[in-house]
Design a protein around this motif. Structure first.
Motif, PDB file in Angstrom:
ATOM      1  N   MET A  96      98.739  53.307 -51.030  1.00 42.06           N
ATOM      2  CA  MET A  96      97.668  52.632 -50.754  1.00 42.06           C
ATOM      3  C   MET A  96      97.840  51.085 -50.270  1.00 42.06           C
ATOM      4  O   MET A  96      98.677  50.486 -50.751  1.00 42.06           O
ATOM      5  CB  MET A  96      97.096  52.663 -52.322  1.00 42.06           C
ATOM      6  N   PRO A  97      97.106  51.105 -49.154  1.00 38.00           N
ATOM      7  CA  PRO A  97      97.584  49.798 -48.490  1.00 38.00           C
ATOM      8  C   PRO A  97      96.898  48.546 -49.264  1.00 38.00           C
ATOM      9  O   PRO A  97      96.185  48.760 -50.041  1.00 38.00           O
ATOM     10  CB  PRO A  97      96.510  49.746 -47.198  1.00 38.00           C
ATOM     11  N   THR A  98      97.579  47.175 -49.170  1.00 34.09           N
ATOM     12  CA  THR A  98      97.371  46.061 -49.861  1.00 34.09           C
ATOM     13  C   THR A  98      96.412  45.492 -49.042  1.00 34.09           C
ATOM     14  O   THR A  98      96.145  45.393 -47.995  1.00 34.09           O
ATOM     15  CB  THR A  98      98.691  45.196 -49.923  1.00 34.09           C
ATOM     16  N   VAL A  99      95.206  45.108 -49.996  1.00 36.12           N
ATOM     17  CA  VAL A  99      93.950  44.275 -49.420  1.00 36.12           C
ATOM     18  C   VAL A  99      94.225  42.827 -49.464  1.00 36.12           C
ATOM     19  O   VAL A  99      94.785  42.341 -50.828  1.00 36.12           O
ATOM     20  CB  VAL A  99      93.006  44.717 -50.508  1.00 36.12           C
ATOM     21  N   THR A 100      94.106  42.154 -48.387  1.00 33.75           N
ATOM     22  CA  THR A 100      94.297  40.537 -48.731  1.00 33.75           C
ATOM     23  C   THR A 100      92.838  40.010 -48.710  1.00 33.75           C
ATOM     24  O   THR A 100      91.941  40.265 -47.645  1.00 33.75           O
ATOM     25  CB  THR A 100      95.001  40.325 -47.457  1.00 33.75           C
ATOM     26  N   VAL A 101      92.646  39.037 -49.458  1.00 32.29           N
ATOM     27  CA  VAL A 101      91.422  38.263 -49.247  1.00 32.29           C
ATOM     28  C   VAL A 101      91.794  36.839 -48.419  1.00 32.29           C
ATOM     29  O   VAL A 101      92.731  36.308 -48.879  1.00 32.29           O
ATOM     30  CB  VAL A 101      90.884  37.766 -50.641  1.00 32.29           C
ATOM     31  N   ARG A 102      91.150  36.734 -47.275  1.00 32.34           N
ATOM     32  CA  ARG A 102      91.326  35.768 -46.401  1.00 32.34           C
ATOM     33  C   ARG A 102      89.892  35.032 -45.979  1.00 32.34           C
ATOM     34  O   ARG A 102      88.976  35.607 -46.033  1.00 32.34           O
ATOM     35  CB  ARG A 102      92.306  36.132 -45.243  1.00 32.34           C
ATOM     36  N   ASP A 103      90.097  34.196 -45.267  1.00 30.42           N
ATOM     37  CA  ASP A 103      88.726  33.489 -44.522  1.00 30.42           C
ATOM     38  C   ASP A 103      88.286  34.166 -43.343  1.00 30.42           C
ATOM     39  O   ASP A 103      89.241  34.970 -42.760  1.00 30.42           O
ATOM     40  CB  ASP A 103      89.256  32.043 -44.042  1.00 30.42           C
ATOM     41  N   PHE A 104      87.090  34.155 -43.099  1.00 32.45           N
ATOM     42  CA  PHE A 104      86.414  34.732 -41.821  1.00 32.45           C
ATOM     43  C   PHE A 104      87.202  34.392 -40.645  1.00 32.45           C
ATOM     44  O   PHE A 104      87.175  33.280 -40.547  1.00 32.45           O
ATOM     45  CB  PHE A 104      84.889  34.585 -42.059  1.00 32.45           C
ATOM     46  N   ARG A 105      87.259  35.174 -39.602  1.00 34.05           N
ATOM     47  CA  ARG A 105      87.602  34.635 -38.142  1.00 34.05           C
ATOM     48  C   ARG A 105      86.517  35.323 -37.443  1.00 34.05           C
ATOM     49  O   ARG A 105      86.007  36.420 -37.535  1.00 34.05           O
ATOM     50  CB  ARG A 105      89.104  35.653 -37.976  1.00 34.05           C
ATOM     51  N   VAL A 150      86.691  37.120 -46.359  1.00 32.17           N
ATOM     52  CA  VAL A 150      86.970  38.603 -45.708  1.00 32.17           C
ATOM     53  C   VAL A 150      88.236  39.458 -46.765  1.00 32.17           C
ATOM     54  O   VAL A 150      89.079  38.961 -47.044  1.00 32.17           O
ATOM     55  CB  VAL A 150      87.383  38.693 -44.374  1.00 32.17           C
ATOM     56  N   ALA A 151      87.924  40.811 -46.870  1.00 33.14           N
ATOM     57  CA  ALA A 151      88.670  41.673 -47.537  1.00 33.14           C
ATOM     58  C   ALA A 151      89.382  42.401 -46.260  1.00 33.14           C
ATOM     59  O   ALA A 151      88.856  43.271 -45.873  1.00 33.14           O
ATOM     60  CB  ALA A 151      88.087  42.572 -48.536  1.00 33.14           C
ATOM     61  N   ASP A 152      90.678  42.186 -45.963  1.00 34.77           N
ATOM     62  CA  ASP A 152      91.286  42.850 -45.062  1.00 34.77           C
ATOM     63  C   ASP A 152      92.433  43.929 -45.623  1.00 34.77           C
ATOM     64  O   ASP A 152      93.150  43.694 -46.211  1.00 34.77           O
ATOM     65  CB  ASP A 152      92.241  41.924 -44.288  1.00 34.77           C
ATOM     66  N   ASP A 153      92.093  45.137 -45.040  1.00 34.68           N
ATOM     67  CA  ASP A 153      92.964  46.340 -45.645  1.00 34.68           C
ATOM     68  C   ASP A 153      94.352  46.349 -45.019  1.00 34.68           C
ATOM     69  O   ASP A 153      94.937  47.484 -45.069  1.00 34.68           O
ATOM     70  CB  ASP A 153      92.202  47.734 -45.598  1.00 34.68           C
ATOM     71  N   GLY A 154      94.336  45.579 -43.938  1.00 35.19           N
ATOM     72  CA  GLY A 154      95.737  45.464 -43.130  1.00 35.19           C
ATOM     73  C   GLY A 154      95.448  46.184 -41.889  1.00 35.19           C
ATOM     74  O   GLY A 154      96.320  46.234 -40.933  1.00 35.19           O
ATOM     75  N   VAL A 155      94.138  46.868 -41.671  1.00 36.97           N
ATOM     76  CA  VAL A 155      93.863  47.305 -40.387  1.00 36.97           C
ATOM     77  C   VAL A 155      92.773  46.796 -39.824  1.00 36.97           C
ATOM     78  O   VAL A 155      92.720  46.305 -38.857  1.00 36.97           O
ATOM     79  CB  VAL A 155      93.588  48.911 -40.515  1.00 36.97           C
ATOM     80  N   ARG A 156      91.700  46.398 -40.716  1.00 36.89           N
ATOM     81  CA  ARG A 156      90.515  45.798 -40.323  1.00 36.89           C
ATOM     82  C   ARG A 156      89.936  45.227 -41.605  1.00 36.89           C
ATOM     83  O   ARG A 156      90.261  45.200 -42.580  1.00 36.89           O
ATOM     84  CB  ARG A 156      89.497  46.890 -39.842  1.00 36.89           C
ATOM     85  N   ALA A 157      88.907  44.237 -41.201  1.00 39.89           N
ATOM     86  CA  ALA A 157      87.998  43.660 -42.250  1.00 39.89           C
ATOM     87  C   ALA A 157      87.023  44.876 -42.694  1.00 39.89           C
ATOM     88  O   ALA A 157      86.178  45.489 -42.009  1.00 39.89           O
ATOM     89  CB  ALA A 157      87.192  42.536 -41.717  1.00 39.89           C
ATOM     90  N   SER A 158      87.323  45.125 -44.145  1.00 36.47           N
ATOM     91  CA  SER A 158      86.600  46.098 -44.944  1.00 36.47           C
ATOM     92  C   SER A 158      85.758  45.678 -46.035  1.00 36.47           C
ATOM     93  O   SER A 158      85.050  46.355 -46.653  1.00 36.47           O
ATOM     94  CB  SER A 158      87.797  47.241 -45.648  1.00 36.47           C
ATOM     95  N   GLY A 159      85.617  44.334 -45.994  1.00 38.88           N
ATOM     96  CA  GLY A 159      84.568  43.996 -46.888  1.00 38.88           C
ATOM     97  C   GLY A 159      84.313  42.366 -46.976  1.00 38.88           C
ATOM     98  O   GLY A 159      84.945  41.822 -46.116  1.00 38.88           O
ATOM     99  N   TYR A 160      83.194  41.795 -47.502  1.00 39.40           N
ATOM    100  CA  TYR A 160      83.158  40.445 -47.277  1.00 39.40           C
ATOM    101  C   TYR A 160      82.355  39.890 -48.714  1.00 39.40           C
ATOM    102  O   TYR A 160      81.752  40.564 -49.278  1.00 39.40           O
ATOM    103  CB  TYR A 160      82.073  40.095 -46.065  1.00 39.40           C
TER     104      TYR A 160
END
Length: 209
Positions: free
Chosen positions: A1-10, A59-69
């Protein structure tokens, strides 16, 4: 299961976040089969936050794309005044001819009614909870604590910026979401049609009495 990273919007996240909005636009489910204008939902519920309040866009980044906000604004009344001047005229110009075509029918029609009458998107006035937010996650990153992490970060930013409290709207029939927000400390504020508004205050109860 990929790690989800919470980061600022780009800015490069824009299309992905519009896609998240579309794929969660039917009470959390995929609305892409319900609309003729795939960017319309995002132009109402995502674009203005990214344009006018990017400092409160996570943004919630699943390692491939932004998948949540998680999107927020410091002062709802001020934000809505900005929308009237800086956002809605552009959106209305974009969808003006389309709104004549659909004649207010179906999901497209409901959304275009909001474009024609932006006052319908305004939030009730909650002086103790002047900020507001909303959050959407694609299904594959739900249930992993991502939403709680995003909201905790957003709450902190709003508090540091001087907000005494935040509110949000949730479908009155969405008991699961209401339970989640109550667990975070939100209380019911008001019901308008099918919308339930809930608020979270960071002020001591004595200061609010």
């Amino acid at each position: 299961m990929p790690t989800v990273t919470v980061r600022d919007f780009r800015r490069s996240d824009l299309d992905d976040l519009y896609e998240v909005c579309l794929r969660t636009g039917d009470a959390g489910q995929d609305a892409s089969g319900l609309v003729s204008y795939p960017r319309l939902l995002g132009d109402i519920y995502v674009g203005p936050y990214l344009e006018l309040a990017p400092e409160f866009a996570l943004v919630a980044d699943d390692g491939v794309r932004a998948s949540g906000y998680a999107l927020g604004v410091l002062d709802t009344a001020s934000f809505e005044r900005q929308l009237e001047k800086l956002w809605w005229p552009h959106v209305q110009a974009t969808y003006l001819s389309a709104s004549q075509d659909v004649m207010g029918e179906g999901f497209d029609g409901e959304l275009l009614t909001l474009v024609r009458n932006p006052q319908l998107t305004r939030h009730p006035h909650f002086p103790e909870y002047p900020s507001h937010l909303h959050i959407d996650l694609l299904e594959h990153i739900r249930g992993r604590g991502v939403g709680s992490q995003m909201l905790a970060t957003l709450f902190q930013r709003l508090r540091v910026a001087g907000s005494p409290g935040v509110h949000l709207g949730v479908d009155a029939d969405n008991v699961g979401a209401q339970h989640f927000y109550r667990h975070l400390g939100f209380v019911e504020l008001n019901r308008v049609g099918t919308d339930l508004f809930m608020g979270l205050s960071w002020q001591p109860s004595s200061a609010r009495s």
